[in-house]
Design a protein around this motif. Structure first.
Motif, PDB file in Angstrom:
ATOM      1  N   ILE A  20       0.849  -1.194   0.000  1.00 57.82           N
ATOM      2  CA  ILE A  20       0.000   0.000   0.000  1.00 57.82           C
ATOM      3  C   ILE A  20       0.888   1.248   0.000  1.00 57.82           C
ATOM      4  O   ILE A  20       0.678   2.183  -0.779  1.00 57.82           O
ATOM      5  CB  ILE A  20      -0.932   0.003   1.228  1.00 57.82           C
ATOM      6  CG1 ILE A  20      -1.983  -1.101   1.093  1.00 57.82           C
ATOM      7  CG2 ILE A  20      -1.617   1.370   1.395  1.00 57.82           C
ATOM      8  CD1 ILE A  20      -2.806  -1.331   2.342  1.00 57.82           C
ATOM      9  N   ALA A  21       1.890   1.244   0.877  1.00 59.72           N
ATOM     10  CA  ALA A  21       2.791   2.396   0.990  1.00 59.72           C
ATOM     11  C   ALA A  21       3.535   2.655  -0.313  1.00 59.72           C
ATOM     12  O   ALA A  21       3.773   3.815  -0.685  1.00 59.72           O
ATOM     13  CB  ALA A  21       3.786   2.157   2.127  1.00 59.72           C
ATOM     14  N   LYS A  22       3.896   1.584  -1.035  1.00 61.53           N
ATOM     15  CA  LYS A  22       4.651   1.700  -2.283  1.00 61.53           C
ATOM     16  C   LYS A  22       3.754   1.965  -3.495  1.00 61.53           C
ATOM     17  O   LYS A  22       4.225   1.985  -4.631  1.00 61.53           O
ATOM     18  CB  LYS A  22       5.455   0.419  -2.523  1.00 61.53           C
ATOM     19  CG  LYS A  22       6.539   0.141  -1.477  1.00 61.53           C
ATOM     20  CD  LYS A  22       7.705   1.097  -1.595  1.00 61.53           C
ATOM     21  CE  LYS A  22       8.819   0.744  -0.635  1.00 61.53           C
ATOM     22  NZ  LYS A  22       9.956   1.689  -0.727  1.00 61.53           N
ATOM     23  N   ARG A  23       2.460   2.117  -3.235  1.00 61.30           N
ATOM     24  CA  ARG A  23       1.488   2.385  -4.305  1.00 61.30           C
ATOM     25  C   ARG A  23       1.491   1.274  -5.371  1.00 61.30           C
ATOM     26  O   ARG A  23       1.438   1.550  -6.576  1.00 61.30           O
ATOM     27  CB  ARG A  23       1.757   3.728  -4.980  1.00 61.30           C
ATOM     28  CG  ARG A  23       1.627   4.928  -4.059  1.00 61.30           C
ATOM     29  CD  ARG A  23       1.789   6.228  -4.841  1.00 61.30           C
ATOM     30  NE  ARG A  23       1.594   7.403  -4.013  1.00 61.30           N
ATOM     31  CZ  ARG A  23       2.564   8.021  -3.343  1.00 61.30           C
ATOM     32  NH1 ARG A  23       3.813   7.546  -3.412  1.00 61.30           N
ATOM     33  NH2 ARG A  23       2.321   9.071  -2.613  1.00 61.30           N
ATOM     34  N   ALA A  38      -0.021   3.529   6.466  1.00 58.75           N
ATOM     35  CA  ALA A  38       0.623   2.249   6.161  1.00 58.75           C
ATOM     36  C   ALA A  38       2.138   2.423   6.087  1.00 58.75           C
ATOM     37  O   ALA A  38       2.908   1.611   6.608  1.00 58.75           O
ATOM     38  CB  ALA A  38       0.090   1.699   4.841  1.00 58.75           C
ATOM     39  N   GLU A  39       2.554   3.506   5.454  1.00 59.10           N
ATOM     40  CA  GLU A  39       3.980   3.796   5.314  1.00 59.10           C
ATOM     41  C   GLU A  39       4.640   3.972   6.684  1.00 59.10           C
ATOM     42  O   GLU A  39       5.722   3.441   6.951  1.00 59.10           O
ATOM     43  CB  GLU A  39       4.157   5.062   4.469  1.00 59.10           C
ATOM     44  CG  GLU A  39       5.575   5.338   4.037  1.00 59.10           C
ATOM     45  CD  GLU A  39       5.617   6.478   3.036  1.00 59.10           C
ATOM     46  OE1 GLU A  39       6.225   6.305   1.975  1.00 59.10           O
ATOM     47  OE2 GLU A  39       5.025   7.550   3.324  1.00 59.10           O
ATOM     48  N   LYS A  40       3.984   4.719   7.571  1.00 55.66           N
ATOM     49  CA  LYS A  40       4.516   4.946   8.907  1.00 55.66           C
ATOM     50  C   LYS A  40       4.575   3.646   9.713  1.00 55.66           C
ATOM     51  O   LYS A  40       5.503   3.433  10.500  1.00 55.66           O
ATOM     52  CB  LYS A  40       3.675   5.997   9.638  1.00 55.66           C
ATOM     53  CG  LYS A  40       3.873   7.413   9.106  1.00 55.66           C
ATOM     54  CD  LYS A  40       3.010   8.408   9.863  1.00 55.66           C
ATOM     55  CE  LYS A  40       3.216   9.824   9.323  1.00 55.66           C
ATOM     56  NZ  LYS A  40       2.349  10.807  10.029  1.00 55.66           N
ATOM     57  N   ALA A  41       3.575   2.802   9.520  1.00 47.97           N
ATOM     58  CA  ALA A  41       3.540   1.525  10.239  1.00 47.97           C
ATOM     59  C   ALA A  41       4.746   0.659   9.862  1.00 47.97           C
ATOM     60  O   ALA A  41       5.380   0.050  10.727  1.00 47.97           O
ATOM     61  CB  ALA A  41       2.242   0.783   9.939  1.00 47.97           C
ATOM     62  N   VAL A  42       5.054   0.612   8.578  1.00 45.52           N
ATOM     63  CA  VAL A  42       6.205  -0.175   8.120  1.00 45.52           C
ATOM     64  C   VAL A  42       7.506   0.432   8.640  1.00 45.52           C
ATOM     65  O   VAL A  42       8.412  -0.288   9.077  1.00 45.52           O
ATOM     66  CB  VAL A  42       6.223  -0.275   6.580  1.00 45.52           C
ATOM     67  CG1 VAL A  42       7.488  -0.980   6.100  1.00 45.52           C
ATOM     68  CG2 VAL A  42       4.988  -1.022   6.085  1.00 45.52           C
TER      69      VAL A  42
END
Length: 208
Positions: A20-23, A38-42
């Motif tokens: 999701i973060a990487k689109r 999602a990006e922050k979670a990773v």
């Protein structure tokens, strides 16, 4: 409530969040606010994964199946899943860390340590297969390496546990229901060592 690597639960969720973060194409429908979450979670997960890698006698090894969410210490799961090193789920963790296209030195060291552990703790000369309907250890000098699902922390001995939670060092000593109903040995580390690791090394060194 635990940090659960067992059955690849946490890593499976993180892979989705990373895509999701990487689109990635399948997740383009996700709105920007959720994508950033999602990006922050990773970003938060990776340092934690590195911190959770079990260190024994000053050397990093692999991971436990789950951890207490407050103390970050390895925790027991079901009665036949004691706190221990896992050769099974650690494969998924290493593969997740390998997804980073520009890993920092801490990630590189973590992966290298795990690969070293796998090479040092492989089991040779045996196969795990059904014989007359029963899962059995069969001696075979030509068998490819396999690994136990669980290893004792200090001794690095493979351990096997029935529903009575008693640790055994011989899988044939636990009751048939658990012996036949659980993956006590894994072969996935072979592919990790022989295929994934060399490919990752080339990527990190800039050869591809």
């Amino acid at each position: 409530r635990y940090i659960t690597f067992n059955d690849n639960a946490m890593i499976g969720a993180l892979k989705v969040l990373r895509e999701i973060a990487k689109r990635k194409e399948y997740y383009l429908f996700v709105d920007e606010e959720r994508r950033r979450k999602a990006e922050k979670a990773v970003e938060k997960a990776i340092p934690l994964i590195l911190k959770l890698q079990v260190e024994i006698n000053g050397k990093k090894t692999v991971w436990a199946t789950q951890y207490n969410e407050k103390t970050l210490k390895p925790a027991d799961a079901r009665k036949f899943e004691p706190a221990s090193l896992t050769a099974g789920e650690s494969v998924g963790i290493v593969r997740f860390l390998m997804l980073d296209s520009k890993p920092n030195q801490e990630i590189i060291d973590s992966i290298e340590a795990a690969i070293t552990w796998y090479k040092s703790n492989k089991l040779s000369g045996i196969r795990w297969e059904k014989v007359k309907g029963e899962n059995t250890v069969v001696k075979d000098k030509n068998a490819p390496p396999i690994w136990a699902r669980f290893y004792e922390f200090e001794t690095m001995k493979p351990i096997f546990i029935g529903r009575d939670a008693v640790i055994h060092y011989d899988v044939m000593e636990i009751e048939a229901e658990r012996r036949n109903g659980y993956a006590w040995y894994v072969s996935e580390p072979n592919e990790l060592i022989e295929k994934d690791y060399p490919k990752w090394k080339k990527k990190v060194s800039g050869e591809q």
